[in-house]
Write a protein that holds these residues in place. Structure first.
Motif, short mmCIF file in Angstrom:
data_model
loop_
_atom_site.label_atom_id
_atom_site.label_comp_id
_atom_site.label_asym_id
_atom_site.label_seq_id
_atom_site.Cartn_x
_atom_site.Cartn_y
_atom_site.Cartn_z
N VAL A 56 19.64 -43.97 37.46
CA VAL A 56 20.04 -42.92 36.52
C VAL A 56 19.59 -43.41 35.14
CG1 VAL A 56 21.95 -41.51 35.69
CG2 VAL A 56 22.05 -42.52 37.98
N ARG A 57 18.63 -42.72 34.55
CA ARG A 57 17.95 -43.30 33.39
C ARG A 57 18.39 -42.71 32.05
NH1 ARG A 57 15.35 -46.65 35.77
NH2 ARG A 57 14.22 -46.29 37.70
N PHE A 58 18.44 -43.60 31.06
CA PHE A 58 18.71 -43.16 29.69
C PHE A 58 17.40 -42.72 29.04
CE2 PHE A 58 18.44 -44.52 25.18
CZ PHE A 58 19.28 -43.55 24.64
N GLY A 59 17.38 -41.49 28.54
CA GLY A 59 16.18 -41.02 27.86
C GLY A 59 16.46 -40.59 26.44
N CYS A 60 17.58 -39.92 26.22
CA CYS A 60 17.87 -39.44 24.87
C CYS A 60 19.36 -39.49 24.55
CB CYS A 60 17.33 -38.02 24.68
SG CYS A 60 18.16 -36.79 25.71
N GLY A 61 20.20 -39.40 25.55
CA GLY A 61 21.63 -39.39 25.27
C GLY A 61 22.11 -38.11 24.62
N GLU A 62 21.27 -37.10 24.60
CA GLU A 62 21.61 -35.86 23.89
C GLU A 62 21.45 -34.62 24.75
OE1 GLU A 62 18.76 -36.36 20.75
OE2 GLU A 62 20.24 -37.32 19.46
N GLY A 63 21.27 -34.81 26.03
CA GLY A 63 21.14 -33.66 26.91
C GLY A 63 19.82 -32.91 26.77
N LEU A 64 18.77 -33.60 26.30
CA LEU A 64 17.54 -32.88 26.00
C LEU A 64 16.30 -33.33 26.79
CD1 LEU A 64 17.98 -32.70 22.13
CD2 LEU A 64 18.14 -30.79 23.73
N CYS A 65 16.45 -34.27 27.72
CA CYS A 65 15.23 -34.74 28.39
C CYS A 65 15.31 -34.75 29.91
CB CYS A 65 14.84 -36.12 27.88
SG CYS A 65 15.86 -37.44 28.54
N GLY A 66 16.51 -34.79 30.46
CA GLY A 66 16.66 -34.72 31.91
C GLY A 66 16.53 -36.04 32.65
N ALA A 67 16.27 -37.14 31.94
CA ALA A 67 16.07 -38.43 32.63
C ALA A 67 17.33 -38.90 33.36
CB ALA A 67 15.63 -39.49 31.62
N CYS A 68 18.48 -38.44 32.88
CA CYS A 68 19.76 -38.95 33.40
C CYS A 68 20.39 -38.01 34.42
CB CYS A 68 20.71 -39.11 32.22
SG CYS A 68 21.09 -37.51 31.48
N MET A 69 19.59 -37.07 34.93
CA MET A 69 20.13 -36.01 35.78
C MET A 69 20.74 -36.55 37.08
SD MET A 69 19.87 -32.47 35.79
CE MET A 69 18.31 -31.90 35.16
N THR A 77 23.37 -31.93 36.71
CA THR A 77 24.26 -32.29 35.61
C THR A 77 23.65 -33.44 34.81
OG1 THR A 77 26.13 -31.68 37.01
CG2 THR A 77 26.62 -33.06 35.10
N LEU A 78 23.65 -33.31 33.50
CA LEU A 78 23.12 -34.38 32.65
C LEU A 78 24.22 -35.42 32.45
CD1 LEU A 78 21.22 -32.04 30.20
CD2 LEU A 78 20.22 -33.51 31.97
N SER A 79 24.03 -36.59 33.02
CA SER A 79 25.12 -37.57 33.02
C SER A 79 25.37 -38.15 31.63
CB SER A 79 24.84 -38.68 34.03
OG SER A 79 23.70 -39.42 33.66
N CYS A 80 24.37 -38.07 30.73
CA CYS A 80 24.60 -38.59 29.38
C CYS A 80 25.54 -37.69 28.60
CB CYS A 80 23.27 -38.74 28.63
SG CYS A 80 22.54 -37.17 28.11
N ASP A 81 25.67 -36.47 29.05
CA ASP A 81 26.40 -35.44 28.32
C ASP A 81 27.68 -35.05 29.06
OD1 ASP A 81 26.37 -34.05 26.03
OD2 ASP A 81 25.07 -32.43 26.71
S1 FES Z 1 19.31 -38.92 28.69
FE1 FES Z 1 18.16 -37.23 28.03
S2 FES Z 1 19.24 -35.60 28.90
FE2 FES Z 1 20.49 -37.28 29.35
#
Ligand code: FES
Ligand code: FES
Lengths: 178, 701
Positions: A56-69, A77-81
């Motif tokens: 489960v990857r960190f990409g932005c922490g803002e719900g905007l990239c999908g890396a943490c889906m 679900t965006l797990s960072c959000d």
């Molecule tokens: S880390 Fe980018 S959407 Fe969650």
């Protein structure tokens, strides 16, 4: 004097997270699990650091990239959000269930067979988004797949291979589900 | 060695077989490369090359990338040099190993060497099996011998493992595993977050360090000059404290900037330099046609923000990093900490694609600074998304003017190209400085020297691809590196080649249009290079050039040979223009010489086309005075899944030719193809990138 603009804001950690630890129980990749930490902590860090789900990857922490889906009750679900408390009693699925979930396995297989990756950082999140899309019916057009993936960013430009791979996966899953 | 070519540089530094190859484990060949996997698949290609020369199944070859403890020093993995240099080193080393081991087998079996064969590591005499294997032989002879004395690579006709699309050895793990430096989890590991000032010229910082140290979960907070680092047992606590500190910190800084940087680059009076000339401009006859194009500052914008793990033990630093250059990073860190480079180990681990010099090295210094406060404990540092946009080196803004004369026979008689650009060459250690972000504002700061640009021998920086490949008798090509802007820039995929190709190819289409000649035909008239002609004609055929005329639809061509020394690449795109430009199709043919792994080349070219489409249509960093204002994806849209074109890429394989770098070759041609297609669709030229709706409207009025 200068101030940092748009400073490193991780929306999901806006609230204080170390207030009070508490035990939260949910199902993770098909098995029950319990974790004790701040209920407001983003699911992303709980999965990565407390539960060993490094895919489960960190990409932005803002719900905007999908890396943490991830999937929560099969919904993308965006797990960072998502705060930890929100998944109490629910079913959370990560890329690691590719070994037990045949649909996800087909998706991963199709991605590797099509060599649909460059750095690969974006791929677990993409696989999970597609797993949600192909949950019940596997009929998905290229346009449908592309639209579903619009919240997932890939900087290497592997998009066209990913689309091709997912079309194949959708077809295989469709056939198998018949 | 039979053909006696000049040795690739890394072989001069690491001349012996044993420095590259190890046969200690039975049945396995361990290959050590000084290059790193950045998502481009180079390590897979190296495995193929080694397996080929050693006649073993590729599955027997394991490979590690740059590690200052054990691999050769190959500097930076950059400039598309992995195959022509790194791949050639592996080929020479593995072939030398084969020759030395076969010679030993011949001695033991008392047979002529030419009677012996190797099949998957077993030695055959004629077709009769012997009990000798590579591994048994390797145990008997020393491989501490010079590669140059023994290397004898197979002739092209005898190769069977290279030239095929072996699947990437690392892809599945990248999807389902934890291979990234971000995933490293070490005993006693702590989590750190930096708080960087918004500009490079910041000096002090006003921040209540005591309060910061008391934030929940914070174990230590350090300040050195204008740099602040926070260390916590738990990652969430480090993030939370850094977010608080970033919001309240104020930095002493008088850096100011106003106006349009692209305009200032265009009008710069800094010294310029002629990099190439031919003929005499005064002799050129004909009508003048000129163009001027620009691109703004753009971001590498890796999907995974930069990360590193550092650990100090007894005055030694161990560092895990996704740097492009483990050895140069080690040397740059040695400069900052004023210790011998031998006291630092840098181990490469994968990160997200970087496409050039992004924040990977900077975050390594951050981690090392923080880890120094907690000796013995590893500290993992990850940048925030905002750090990645605003603290990493930017892709330089540029302005290129191109001007030509065309005579009555529609022949281009002269071309002048002038590339004005912010610096492209600021990698760690270059220009005699660490060039690591925080080093610029520590208590004992390291001055940021003027960049001397990437040398011509490495393909140039601002002037990369500024010299046209066309047969034009009179040429003057110059560059002007503009240092006077406060933004920190460095290498981004293709460097100046992206905009210079856009300029030249825009001009070629304008010249063709001025005489009503088809752009493909016009280029072919000016190209005697047969490999250039081949990629253009093959691409045109694939695209069914010129395609039907249709309102709001256009096709366009772009072509270049990357660095004028690497792969030849032509790109044709089809665009639909309504509110915005949409690239619906792209075709490309690429000639990278001997193709070790054709699918790898296709993958890189497809990715290059998509990324360059994104740069060309959408991307620009927002500035706020001397700082970068862009902090997240909201402010920096990139091409999404439903916006990518259908792509058809094929490789023109030339097994008998040298391997050439290819992964940056599509950037310039793609931009040019899009610009030319938009021109055909709308009848107007938009010359300032990105080609957004506003830019098109401006061009039309
Ligand atoms: S880390 Fe980018 S959407 Fe969650
Ligand atoms: S493969 Fe690198 S970001 Fe998608």
């Amino acid at each position: 004097m200068r101030k940092r603009r748009g400073a490193g804001f991780d929306r999901a950690v806006a609230r204080e997270n170390s207030v009070k630890k508490q035990t939260t129980a949910f199902e993770l990749d098909g098995e029950g699990c319990e974790v004790t930490c701040g209920p407001d902590e983003p699911l992303l860090y709980v999965l990565r650091n407390e539960l060993g789900r490094k895919g489960v990857r960190f990409g932005c922490g803002e719900g905007l990239c999908g890396a943490c889906m991830v999937l929560v009750d099969e919904r993308p679900t965006l797990s960072c959000d998502t705060p930890l408390w929100a998944v109490a009693g629910r079913r959370v699925r990560t890329i690691e269930s590719h070994v037990s979930d045949w649909r996800l396995h087909e998706i991963v297989t199709a991605l590797t067979q099509a060599q649909a990756g460059q750095c690969g950082y974006c791929l677990p999140g993409i696989a999970m988004r597609v797993r949600a899309l192909l949950a019940d019916s596997a009929v998905a057009s290229r346009e449908g797949i592309a639209e579903a993936l619009d919240g997932n960013l890939c900087r290497c430009g592997t998009h066209s291979r990913i689309l091709r791979a997912i079309e194949t996966a959708a077809e295989r899953i469709g056939r198998a589900a018949e | 060695m039979t053909e006696g070519p000049t040795l690739p540089q890394p072989l001069a530094a690491s001349p012996q077989i044993s420095q590259w190859l190890d046969f200690a484990t039975d049945g396995t060949v361990a290959l050590r490369s000084g290059r790193v996997e950045l998502g481009q698949g180079n390590l897979t290609a190296f495995v193929q090359i080694a397996a080929e020369e050693l006649d073993v199944a590729p599955g027997r070859v394991s490979i590690i990338g740059a590690d200052t403890r054990s691999t050769p020093n190959e500097g930076f993995t950059s400039g598309s040099m992995s195959m022509p240099v790194g791949g050639q080193c592996v080929r020479l080393a593995a072939s030398a190993a084969r020759e030395v081991l076969l010679a030993e087998a011949a001695k033991l079996l008392q047979r002529g060497k030419e009677e012996l064969r190797m099949v998957d590591g077993a030695i055959l005499a004629g077709s009769v099996p012997t009990d000798l294997t590579l591994w048994k032989l390797a145990a008997k002879v020393s491989l501490d011998v010079d590669i140059a004395r023994h290397a004898a690579p197979k002739p092209p006709t005898q190769r069977s493992i290279v030239g095929r699309s072996l699947p990437r050895i690392d892809l599945e793990e990248k999807i389902t595993g934890a291979p990234f430096v971000h995933d490293l989890s070490l005993e006693g590991m702590l989590h750190g977050r930096p708080v960087h000032p918004p500009t490079m010229s910041a000096r002090g910082v006003t921040l209540d360090m005591e309060r910061l140290g008391q934030r929940p979960g914070v174990m230590a907070a350090i300040r050195d000059g204008a740099f602040v680092g926070i260390i916590a047992e738990r990652e969430v606590d480090a993030i939370s404290a850094a977010r608080w500190a970033t919001g309240v910190a104020r930095w002493d800084d008088d850096a100011a900037f106003a106006g349009d940087p692209v305009e200032q680059i265009a009008e710069s009076c800094e010294p310029s330099e002629v990099v190439h000339s031919a003929g005499l401009l005064d002799d050129a006859q004909g009508e003048r046609v000129a163009t001027m194009v620009s691109r703004p500052y753009i971001s590498h914008a890796s999907i995974g923000p930069s990360c590193a793990v550092a650990q100090w033990t007894g005055g030694r630093l161990m560092l895990w990093s996704h740097t492009q250059g483990a050895f140069p990073l080690r040397d740059a860190l040695a400069m900052v900490f004023d210790i011998a480079p031998e006291r630092i180990d840098v181990i490469h681990m994968p990160g997200a694609g970087c496409y050039g010099h992004n924040g990977a090295d900077d975050v390594a210094l951050d981690a090392a600074l923080m880890a120094r406060a907690v000796p013995g404990r590893p500290v993992r540092v990850v940048w925030s998304r905002a750090d990645e946009f605003s603290c990493a080196p930017l892709g330089p803004a540029m302005v290129t003017r191109a001007e030509a004369t065309i005579d009555q026979t529609a022949t281009v008689t002269s071309m002048q190209v002038m590339a004005n650009s912010a610096p492209h060459g600021n990698r760690p250690g270059r220009n005699g400085a660490p060039n690591l972000r925080a080093a610029a504002y520590l208590d004992a700061p390291f001055a940021v020297p003027r960049s001397s640009d990437v040398p011509a021998a490495s393909g140039g920086g601002a002037d990369r691809n500024a010299t046209p490949l066309y047969d034009i008798p009179h040429q003057v090509i110059s560059k002007r590196v503009v240092h006077d802007l406060p933004f920190r820039t460095s290498s981004l995929r293709a460097l100046g080649g992206y905009l210079n190709v856009f300029a030249i190819e825009t001009l070629m289409d304008d010249l063709a249009a001025s005489r009503g000649i088809d752009p493909v035909e016009f280029r072919l008239r000016h190209l005697s290079d047969p490999r250039a002609r081949d990629v253009i004609t093959a691409t045109a055929r694939a695209a069914n050039w010129p395609g039907a005329e249709q309102e709001g639809v256009g096709t366009g061509l772009g072509f270049a040979r990357y660095k004028n020394t690497a792969a030849w690449c032509a790109v044709i795109v089809r665009v639909e223009v309504s509110e915005e430009v949409r690239v619906t199709h792209a075709w490309s043919r690429i000639d990278a010489g001997e193709a070790i792994n054709p699918d790898g080349i296709i993958n890189q070219t497809e990715g290059g086309i998509i990324q360059a489409t994104s740069w060309t249509l959408k991307e620009a960093l927002a500035l706020d005075g001397a700082a970068v204002d862009t902090a997240g994806w909201e402010a920096y849209p990139i091409l999404r899944f439903s916006e990518v074109p259908e792509i058809d890429v094929q490789v023109i394989d030339r097994p008998e030719e040298p391997m050439l770098g290819c992964a940056e070759a599509a950037q310039g041609p793609t931009a040019a193809a899009i610009g030319n297609a938009v021109f055909r669709a709308l009848g107007v030229r938009a010359r300032d990138l990105p080609l957004t709706r506003d830019r098109l409207v401006a061009a039309m009025t």
